[in-house]
Design a protein around this motif. Structure first.
Motif, PDB file in Angstrom:
ATOM      1  N   VAL A 130      -3.468  -3.179   7.189  1.00  0.00           N
ATOM      2  CA  VAL A 130      -2.380  -2.575   6.406  1.00  0.00           C
ATOM      3  C   VAL A 130      -1.287  -2.198   7.411  1.00  0.00           C
ATOM      4  CG1 VAL A 130      -1.745  -0.764   4.774  1.00  0.00           C
ATOM      5  CG2 VAL A 130      -4.077  -1.677   4.765  1.00  0.00           C
ATOM      6  N   LEU A 168      -2.132  -1.582  14.152  1.00  0.00           N
ATOM      7  CA  LEU A 168      -1.409  -1.886  15.392  1.00  0.00           C
ATOM      8  C   LEU A 168      -1.640  -0.806  16.452  1.00  0.00           C
ATOM      9  CD1 LEU A 168       2.021  -3.004  13.844  1.00  0.00           C
ATOM     10  CD2 LEU A 168       0.292  -4.492  14.892  1.00  0.00           C
ATOM     11  N   LYS A 209       9.864  -2.676   9.974  1.00  0.00           N
ATOM     12  CA  LYS A 209      10.922  -3.473  10.612  1.00  0.00           C
ATOM     13  C   LYS A 209      10.706  -4.952  10.304  1.00  0.00           C
ATOM     14  CE  LYS A 209      12.291  -0.550  14.401  1.00  0.00           C
ATOM     15  NZ  LYS A 209      11.639  -0.004  15.567  1.00  0.00           N
ATOM     16  N   ASP A 268       0.829  -1.207   0.000  1.00  0.00           N
ATOM     17  CA  ASP A 268       0.000   0.000   0.000  1.00  0.00           C
ATOM     18  C   ASP A 268       0.862   1.255   0.000  1.00  0.00           C
ATOM     19  OD1 ASP A 268      -2.697   1.357   0.535  1.00  0.00           O
ATOM     20  OD2 ASP A 268      -1.505   2.101   2.212  1.00  0.00           O
ATOM     21  N   GLY A 326       1.814  -0.881   9.393  1.00  0.00           N
ATOM     22  CA  GLY A 326       2.597   0.351   9.258  1.00  0.00           C
ATOM     23  C   GLY A 326       4.064   0.181   9.609  1.00  0.00           C
ATOM     24  N   THR A 327       4.443  -0.988  10.088  1.00  0.00           N
ATOM     25  CA  THR A 327       5.844  -1.177  10.453  1.00  0.00           C
ATOM     26  C   THR A 327       6.666  -1.536   9.214  1.00  0.00           C
ATOM     27  OG1 THR A 327       7.381  -2.381  11.879  1.00  0.00           O
ATOM     28  CG2 THR A 327       5.507  -3.647  11.024  1.00  0.00           C
ATOM     29  N   ARG A 345      -0.457   1.862  16.467  1.00  0.00           N
ATOM     30  CA  ARG A 345       0.904   2.395  16.638  1.00  0.00           C
ATOM     31  C   ARG A 345       1.605   1.794  17.849  1.00  0.00           C
ATOM     32  NH1 ARG A 345       3.194   6.537  14.091  1.00  0.00           N
ATOM     33  NH2 ARG A 345       2.634   5.888  12.016  1.00  0.00           N
ATOM     34  N   TYR A 353       3.235   9.905   0.542  1.00  0.00           N
ATOM     35  CA  TYR A 353       4.075   9.319   1.591  1.00  0.00           C
ATOM     36  C   TYR A 353       5.531   9.729   1.416  1.00  0.00           C
ATOM     37  CZ  TYR A 353       0.087   6.388   2.940  1.00  0.00           C
ATOM     38  OH  TYR A 353      -1.149   5.944   3.353  1.00  0.00           O
ATOM     39  N   THR A 408       1.183  -3.269  22.298  1.00  0.00           N
ATOM     40  CA  THR A 408       2.177  -4.282  21.940  1.00  0.00           C
ATOM     41  C   THR A 408       3.597  -3.882  22.329  1.00  0.00           C
ATOM     42  OG1 THR A 408       2.209  -3.347  19.697  1.00  0.00           O
ATOM     43  CG2 THR A 408       0.844  -5.300  20.035  1.00  0.00           C
ATOM     44  N   SER A 417     -10.718   5.635   0.268  1.00  0.00           N
ATOM     45  CA  SER A 417     -10.220   5.560   1.639  1.00  0.00           C
ATOM     46  C   SER A 417     -10.939   6.610   2.471  1.00  0.00           C
ATOM     47  CB  SER A 417      -8.707   5.801   1.643  1.00  0.00           C
ATOM     48  OG  SER A 417      -8.214   5.712   2.956  1.00  0.00           O
ATOM     49  N   ASN A 418     -11.215   6.267   3.708  1.00  0.00           N
ATOM     50  CA  ASN A 418     -11.840   7.202   4.658  1.00  0.00           C
ATOM     51  C   ASN A 418     -13.192   7.716   4.181  1.00  0.00           C
ATOM     52  OD1 ASN A 418      -9.471   7.241   6.465  1.00  0.00           O
ATOM     53  ND2 ASN A 418      -8.476   8.292   4.759  1.00  0.00           N
ATOM     54  N   GLN A 446     -10.422   1.897   2.601  1.00  0.00           N
ATOM     55  CA  GLN A 446      -9.401   1.826   3.647  1.00  0.00           C
ATOM     56  C   GLN A 446      -9.746   2.834   4.738  1.00  0.00           C
ATOM     57  OE1 GLN A 446      -4.825   3.013   3.796  1.00  0.00           O
ATOM     58  NE2 GLN A 446      -5.092   1.220   2.505  1.00  0.00           N
ATOM     59  N   ARG A 505       9.254  -7.113  13.148  1.00  0.00           N
ATOM     60  CA  ARG A 505       7.849  -6.823  13.489  1.00  0.00           C
ATOM     61  C   ARG A 505       6.906  -7.310  12.379  1.00  0.00           C
ATOM     62  NH1 ARG A 505       7.315  -3.427  17.730  1.00  0.00           N
ATOM     63  NH2 ARG A 505       8.441  -1.600  17.005  1.00  0.00           N
ATOM     64  N   GLY A 531      -3.606   1.882  10.399  1.00  0.00           N
ATOM     65  CA  GLY A 531      -3.376   1.998  11.848  1.00  0.00           C
ATOM     66  C   GLY A 531      -3.722   0.733  12.604  1.00  0.00           C
TER      67      GLY A 531
HETATM   68  N1  LIG Z   1      -5.702   5.795   4.172  1.00  0.00           N
HETATM   69  C1  LIG Z   1      -5.210   6.616   5.063  1.00  0.00           C
HETATM   70  O1  LIG Z   1      -5.685   7.713   5.290  1.00  0.00           O
HETATM   71  C2  LIG Z   1      -3.979   6.171   5.817  1.00  0.00           C
HETATM   72  C3  LIG Z   1      -3.492   6.924   6.907  1.00  0.00           C
HETATM   73  C4  LIG Z   1      -2.345   6.474   7.568  1.00  0.00           C
HETATM   74  C5  LIG Z   1      -1.717   5.297   7.160  1.00  0.00           C
HETATM   75  N2  LIG Z   1      -2.196   4.597   6.076  1.00  0.00           N
HETATM   76  C6  LIG Z   1      -1.576   3.335   5.621  1.00  0.00           C
HETATM   77  O2  LIG Z   1      -1.660   2.396   6.660  1.00  0.00           O
HETATM   78  C7  LIG Z   1      -0.360   1.932   7.048  1.00  0.00           C
HETATM   79  C8  LIG Z   1      -0.346   1.696   8.516  1.00  0.00           C
HETATM   80  O3  LIG Z   1      -0.660   2.864   9.225  1.00  0.00           O
HETATM   81  P1  LIG Z   1       0.036   3.250  10.598  1.00  0.00           P
HETATM   82  O4  LIG Z   1       1.478   3.395  10.386  1.00  0.00           O
HETATM   83  O5  LIG Z   1      -0.732   4.351  11.208  1.00  0.00           O
HETATM   84  O6  LIG Z   1      -0.248   1.891  11.403  1.00  0.00           O
HETATM   85  P2  LIG Z   1       0.241   0.978  12.570  1.00  0.00           P
HETATM   86  O7  LIG Z   1       0.622  -0.304  11.953  1.00  0.00           O
HETATM   87  O8  LIG Z   1      -0.822   0.979  13.602  1.00  0.00           O
HETATM   88  O9  LIG Z   1       1.494   1.696  13.238  1.00  0.00           O
HETATM   89  C9  LIG Z   1       2.778   1.531  12.753  1.00  0.00           C
HETATM   90  C10 LIG Z   1       3.682   2.436  13.529  1.00  0.00           C
HETATM   91  O10 LIG Z   1       3.652   2.057  14.896  1.00  0.00           O
HETATM   92  C11 LIG Z   1       4.974   1.774  15.331  1.00  0.00           C
HETATM   93  N3  LIG Z   1       4.948   0.659  16.277  1.00  0.00           N
HETATM   94  C12 LIG Z   1       4.342  -0.533  16.117  1.00  0.00           C
HETATM   95  N4  LIG Z   1       4.537  -1.303  17.196  1.00  0.00           N
HETATM   96  C13 LIG Z   1       5.277  -0.579  18.070  1.00  0.00           C
HETATM   97  C14 LIG Z   1       5.779  -0.820  19.388  1.00  0.00           C
HETATM   98  N5  LIG Z   1       5.558  -1.970  20.012  1.00  0.00           N
HETATM   99  N6  LIG Z   1       6.485   0.151  19.976  1.00  0.00           N
HETATM  100  C15 LIG Z   1       6.715   1.317  19.343  1.00  0.00           C
HETATM  101  N7  LIG Z   1       6.256   1.607  18.090  1.00  0.00           N
HETATM  102  C16 LIG Z   1       5.538   0.675  17.479  1.00  0.00           C
HETATM  103  C17 LIG Z   1       5.727   1.366  14.070  1.00  0.00           C
HETATM  104  O11 LIG Z   1       7.103   1.579  14.263  1.00  0.00           O
HETATM  105  P3  LIG Z   1       8.209   0.553  13.665  1.00  0.00           P
HETATM  106  O12 LIG Z   1       8.323   0.863  12.210  1.00  0.00           O
HETATM  107  O13 LIG Z   1       9.394   0.905  14.459  1.00  0.00           O
HETATM  108  O14 LIG Z   1       7.732  -0.837  13.881  1.00  0.00           O
HETATM  109  C18 LIG Z   1       5.111   2.326  13.059  1.00  0.00           C
HETATM  110  O15 LIG Z   1       5.690   3.623  13.160  1.00  0.00           O
HETATM  111  C19 LIG Z   1       0.606   2.988   6.521  1.00  0.00           C
HETATM  112  O16 LIG Z   1       1.894   2.479   6.235  1.00  0.00           O
HETATM  113  C20 LIG Z   1      -0.092   3.417   5.264  1.00  0.00           C
HETATM  114  O17 LIG Z   1       0.194   2.508   4.204  1.00  0.00           O
HETATM  115  C21 LIG Z   1      -3.318   5.016   5.422  1.00  0.00           C
END
Ligand SMILES: NC(=O)c1ccc[n+]([C@@H]2O[C@H](COP(=O)([O-])OP(=O)(O)OC[C@H]3O[C@@H](n4cnc5c(N)ncnc54)[C@H](OP(=O)(O)O)[C@@H]3O)[C@@H](O)[C@H]2O)c1
Length: 325
Positions: free
Chosen positions: A287, A234, A292, A57, A289-290, A236, A62, A240, A164-165, A186, A295, A232
């Motif tokens: 989807v 996880l 790593k 995605d 977001g990590t 963030r 981005y 976990t 999305s949204n 999404q 992870r 989102g």
């Molecule tokens: N459609 C939309 O409007 C929209 C908006 C936002 C995002 N997205 C999409 O959705 C994906 C996921 O979104 P998201 O990044 O908000 O989701 P997420 O998977 O909830 O969060 C990922 C973030 O949380 C951190 N994280 C996870 N576990 C952790 C832990 N135990 N301790 C500390 N940090 C931790 C990750 O860091 P690490 O990398 O260090 O693991 C990463 O920065 C994005 O990549 C994007 O493709 C879409």
């Protein structure tokens, strides 16, 4: 029970998990992409593929285009990969570009077409599998979007479309003008932001008046075979392992419950948080977001976990911080 992905109804064999690429390409700035960013992207893609993930995605915004750019480098350096994966990107959000050009949403035909050209150029591919409109544009004209989509489909630049949204009502309105079925919505869905569950639980109650999730959205997606994706997923890292200083008792209790369930099953905590989302019969695609590798591998263990109804409700009620009505 939520096992079959809606995308399969449209002939798209996507993995249950999607790798979100928002974390690739460095900062949200104009600094050039470095070799370290390319290496990071290679490692994230490799970890995803090893975990059985075949869907990625993106969005044009981005890291200001650099996420797509580094991903394009990976595709170039791994010949044959493009055909093996499902690539999704988004357009429609424009950042401020100086006086008189504020941050805005833009679903004009001209902007959609030029955005796709930019996406394809950065990714170094001739086609996108799925293009999403990133956030609802109040000035959207469905017929104009339909013209853009038809042109993109005819030219072979985009195979399928989604949003999305968006609410179910917005989707129905847009769909009425389209030749193509909307394939994806999404939305932000996770165990911390519970409006999408509360909206259904609080129908006909005063407690439901403050719930912001648009009524009927998941139902629309399920009945129209639209793939629901969770951004989102996880939360963030809230449950976990993230530092919980300053967090509420409900968050602490939920993080403890996640840890307990994970330990009992011998899986990482991420697996439980994602399994909770995937237990919902909408057949949600998280989807991730990590970026790593470890992870990503931990997240993939979610596919081994099936939560019982009782476990699902225990997590929901714990995170709500209050009993069900
Ligand atoms: N459609 C939309 O409007 C929209 C908006 C936002 C995002 N997205 C999409 O959705 C994906 C996921 O979104 P998201 O990044 O908000 O989701 P997420 O998977 O909830 O969060 C990922 C973030 O949380 C951190 N994280 C996870 N576990 C952790 C832990 N135990 N301790 C500390 N940090 C931790 C990750 O860091 P690490 O990398 O260090 O693991 C990463 O920065 C994005 O990549 C994007 O493709 C879409």
């Amino acid at each position: 029970m939520g096992k079959r992905l809606a995308l399969q109804h449209h002939g798209i064999e996507a993995s249950r998990l999607v790798l979100g690429c928002m974390g690739l390409g460095g900062g949200w700035d104009r600094e050039p992409v470095t070799q370290a960013h390319v290496k990071q992207a290679h490692e994230a893609v490799e970890a995803a593929l090893s975990a059985g993930i075949n869907m990625f995605d993106h969005a044009d915004i981005y890291t200001l285009g650099k996420a797509e750019e580094v991903f394009g480098r990976v595709l170039k350096e791994r010949p044959g990969l493009r055909e093996e994966i499902i690539l999704q990107s988004k357009c429609g959000i424009r950042f401020e570009e100086g006086p008189g050009r504020p941050g805005r949403y833009d679903f004009s035909k001209e902007h959609i077409l030029s955005s796709v050209d930019g996406i394809l150029q950065r990714l170094g591919t001739e086609y996108l599998d799925i293009l999403l409109l990133h956030r609802p544009d109040p000035l959207m004209e469905p017929e104009e979007v339909a013209e853009a989509f038809a042109q993109l489909k005819r030219s072979g630049k985009v195979k399928g479309f989604g949003v999305s949204n968006m609410s179910g009502g917005q989707m129905r309105f847009l769909q009425s003008a389209l030749d193509e079925p909307l394939l994806v919505n999404q939305l932000e869905l996770n165990l911390a932001k519970l409006d999408w569950v509360d909206a259904g639980v609080h129908v006909n109650q005063a407690a439901g008046t403050g719930v912001s999730f648009p009524d009927g959205t998941l139902e629309y997606c399920r009945s129209e075979k639209v793939q629901v994706q969770a951004w989102g997923p996880l939360a963030r890292g809230l449950f976990t392992g993230r530092d919980l200083a300053g967090e509420s008792d409900a968050v602490r209790a939920t993080a403890a419950l996640v840890a307990e369930l994970a330990e009992a099953r011998g899986v990482p905590r991420e697996a439980v948080v994602l399994a909770w989302l995937m237990r919902h019969p909408a057949g949600i695609q998280p989807v991730l977001g990590t970026v790593k590798p470890q992870r990503i591998a931990d997240c993939a263990e979610a596919l081994k976990v099936e939560l019982t109804r009782e476990e699902w409700y225990s997590l929901y009620v714990s995170s709500r911080g209050e009993r069900l009505p």
